[in-house]
Design a protein around this motif. Sequence first.
Motif, short mmCIF file in Angstrom:
data_model
loop_
_atom_site.label_atom_id
_atom_site.label_comp_id
_atom_site.label_asym_id
_atom_site.label_seq_id
_atom_site.Cartn_x
_atom_site.Cartn_y
_atom_site.Cartn_z
N GLU A 235 -2.70 18.92 34.85
CA GLU A 235 -3.87 18.30 35.48
C GLU A 235 -5.15 18.70 34.76
O GLU A 235 -6.07 17.88 34.58
CB GLU A 235 -3.93 18.71 36.96
N LYS A 238 -5.35 16.75 31.49
CA LYS A 238 -5.75 15.37 31.77
C LYS A 238 -7.26 15.27 31.95
O LYS A 238 -7.91 14.37 31.41
CB LYS A 238 -5.02 14.87 33.02
N GLN A 239 -7.82 16.20 32.70
CA GLN A 239 -9.26 16.20 32.95
C GLN A 239 -10.04 16.57 31.69
O GLN A 239 -11.09 15.99 31.40
CB GLN A 239 -9.58 17.18 34.08
N GLU A 242 -10.40 13.61 29.23
CA GLU A 242 -10.73 12.32 29.84
C GLU A 242 -11.55 11.48 28.86
O GLU A 242 -12.51 11.95 28.25
CB GLU A 242 -11.53 12.54 31.12
N PHE A 263 0.25 12.18 34.78
CA PHE A 263 -0.42 11.09 34.06
C PHE A 263 0.00 9.71 34.54
O PHE A 263 -0.69 8.72 34.27
CB PHE A 263 -0.15 11.21 32.56
N HIS A 280 -1.40 7.25 26.65
CA HIS A 280 -1.11 8.51 25.96
C HIS A 280 0.39 8.56 25.67
O HIS A 280 1.17 7.78 26.22
CB HIS A 280 -1.50 9.70 26.84
#
Length: 370
Positions: A235, A238-239, A242, A263, A280
């Motif tokens: 997580e 992912k952030q 961004e 994701f 991705h």
Amino acid sequence: MRQKKKHSIKFARVEGIEVYELTDRERIAELCPDGFVYDLEIENNHNYIANGILVHNCSAFPKPCNSAKTIRERFGHLPQIYLSGTPAIESGSQWFHSFWTSKFSPFNGFKNFYDWSRTYTEPFTKHFGALQVKDYSKSKDDEILAIIEPYLVRFTQKDAGFTSEITEEVIYYPIDAKIKQMVKRLMADLVLEGKEETILGDTAAKLMSKVHQLENGTIIFESGNSMILDTSKAEYIKQYFEGKKIAIFYYFKKEWELLKQVFGDNLTDNLEEFNTTDKHIALQQISGSEGISLKEADVLVYYNSGYSGRQYTQGRDRLTTINRSANHVYFFFDKDGLNAKIYKALKSKKRYNEKLFKKSYKGIINPNCN
């Protein structure tokens, strides 16, 4: 070549040509007098015949696999060119198998690898519980290179006109406190028992694998069942990225499910889909480190990495193209965790193994762990 029954050799036209400017013309002129370097890519199959020359993808070498045996039997009497960016990165012992497919090998005086190893390695015994295995990785590199030097042509990316540089950045992401406690107990007791499942680390190899899994958020139980324990690192990745298109390497199979859970539909494991969409991509490090290009990615992210120095060296180069100036590679792990220790070994082009694992955690691991 002999073909399978009812099959014939197929001819394919060239679908596209890209021309790049050369930056080292003197070196190119020395190796390629006509001034051109040709890179032929065959989709889904890198084996083809050009001007009577068999071109074979040797990514399986230097391991003496069935493909290598077939090539030795059918083409060993012909001149061979072996191309590799990492021919013997972890041990000079790999050179024997690199030359083995040719009957012109400078090591043909030896019956087999074990005969050769008596001269060019210092074998030692590794213990896996009650099992004993001979290790031949301690090679006499100076003596080996003295023999094979006349057969080597060194050609760097710089010689070929590549100007891109790889920059690595380590992002220290702390392991969840509960996971840390589980790891601590497992190292001390060599077993974690729950209501329905058990985690067993009674040998150094198993313990290292279980710790490696736990610290990256998954676990395979003794029963064979598996579970996702912590998605927080995925997580965070992912952030953190961004707005960027990223390629991710993971190591354990369950980590694909973990990444997919975080994701969602924005993640694929299909290279063609990655190249033609905004998705991705996540690939298992072993399969993703060789023979593919991830040039469409803005950055390469190691969610987790394996123990091989060769795969580390090859994998970090997947973004490289001749017209790309910089490749950004990121590693995410706890500064005191197992991945930090693995990374240190990989940076030294070494394989992280059970011996290093036990040394890294001396005084912490239960002494009954063999």
